[in-house]
Design a protein around this motif. Structure first.
Motif, short mmCIF file in Angstrom:
data_model
loop_
_atom_site.label_atom_id
_atom_site.label_comp_id
_atom_site.label_asym_id
_atom_site.label_seq_id
_atom_site.Cartn_x
_atom_site.Cartn_y
_atom_site.Cartn_z
N ARG A 62 0.87 -1.17 0.00
CA ARG A 62 0.00 0.00 0.00
C ARG A 62 0.91 1.23 0.00
O ARG A 62 1.92 1.25 0.70
CB ARG A 62 -0.89 0.09 1.24
N LEU A 63 0.52 2.23 -0.78
CA LEU A 63 1.18 3.51 -0.71
C LEU A 63 0.55 4.26 0.46
O LEU A 63 -0.68 4.37 0.52
CB LEU A 63 0.99 4.31 -2.00
N VAL A 64 1.36 4.74 1.38
CA VAL A 64 0.87 5.51 2.53
C VAL A 64 1.64 6.82 2.50
O VAL A 64 2.82 6.86 2.83
CB VAL A 64 1.07 4.75 3.85
N SER A 65 0.95 7.89 2.10
CA SER A 65 1.61 9.17 1.86
C SER A 65 0.90 10.30 2.58
O SER A 65 -0.32 10.29 2.72
CB SER A 65 1.63 9.45 0.36
N LYS A 93 -2.98 6.76 11.76
CA LYS A 93 -4.22 6.67 11.00
C LYS A 93 -4.05 5.93 9.67
O LYS A 93 -4.76 4.98 9.36
CB LYS A 93 -4.77 8.07 10.77
N GLY A 94 -3.11 6.38 8.86
CA GLY A 94 -2.90 5.77 7.54
C GLY A 94 -2.39 4.34 7.63
O GLY A 94 -2.78 3.47 6.84
N PHE A 95 -1.50 4.08 8.59
CA PHE A 95 -0.99 2.72 8.77
C PHE A 95 -2.11 1.77 9.20
O PHE A 95 -2.19 0.64 8.72
CB PHE A 95 0.12 2.70 9.82
N LEU A 96 -2.97 2.23 10.09
CA LEU A 96 -4.09 1.41 10.56
C LEU A 96 -5.04 1.10 9.40
O LEU A 96 -5.46 -0.04 9.23
CB LEU A 96 -4.83 2.12 11.69
N GLN A 97 -5.34 2.10 8.60
CA GLN A 97 -6.22 1.89 7.44
C GLN A 97 -5.61 0.87 6.48
O GLN A 97 -6.29 -0.04 6.02
CB GLN A 97 -6.48 3.22 6.73
N ALA A 98 -4.32 1.00 6.20
CA ALA A 98 -3.64 0.05 5.30
C ALA A 98 -3.66 -1.35 5.89
O ALA A 98 -3.94 -2.32 5.17
CB ALA A 98 -2.20 0.50 5.06
N MET A 99 -3.40 -1.48 7.18
CA MET A 99 -3.41 -2.79 7.84
C MET A 99 -4.78 -3.44 7.71
O MET A 99 -4.89 -4.63 7.38
CB MET A 99 -3.03 -2.64 9.31
#
Length: 163
Positions: A62-65, A93-99
């Motif tokens: 996942r791209l997390v930017s 927030k973004g890491f949790l969504q990607a996970m």
């Protein structure tokens, strides 16, 4: 909090075998100065082949930017990798969504990026592994110059980079 699990000179130095040794099956990838130079719409040389290699090894990505949707979504389409825009790194927030999207536990995830105070600190706050990548080029703005100066005490030493 500011130390990466491992360090590499280029994202293309990350191999499926390296990830297997870390127990990683999912990568949370930064874009600017990790997969391409800052604000460049095209992936750096070798990145498309690296992405294909990771996909063939069944590594989820996942791209997390922290960047805005117009920038991130266009880059996401080129790589054919889902993205999370305006992720607010180092917040989780973004890491949790990607996970959640990847349906992987934290112990299978690894953040890959070039900034200590966003990517690496964020990975450590989220309690996942991290791979520090040397920035492709140093940014010209005073904000980034100051940020890079403040990172110096925490940067890996030359002998710490995996070969």
């Amino acid at each position: 909090m500011f130390r990466a699990t491992i360090a590499v000179k280029s994202v293309c130095d990350i191999t499926p075998e390296m990830l297997e040794n870390l127990g990683v099956t999912g990568l949370l990838l930064d874009i600017d100065n990790t997969l391409t130079t800052h604000d460049n719409p095209k992936p750096a040389i070798g990145v498309l082949d690296w992405i294909a290699n990771m996909k063939s090894a069944k590594i989820q990505m996942r791209l997390v930017s922290n960047n805005h949707a117009p920038r991130v979504q266009k880059f996401s389409e080129i790589l054919n990798i889902s993205c999370i825009c305006e992720s607010k790194k180092p917040l989780c927030k973004g890491f949790l969504q990607a996970m959640q999207e990847m349906q992987l536990p934290k112990n299978k995830l690894c953040v890959v990026g070039d900034q200590i105070y966003t990517d690496i600190l964020g990975a450590n706050w989220f309690h996942v592994k991290s791979i520090y990548v040397k920035p492709m080029e140093l940014e010209k703005t005073n904000f980034f110059k100051f940020k890079r100066f403040m990172e110096k005490p925490f940067l890996p030493k030359e002998q710490d980079f995996m070969r």
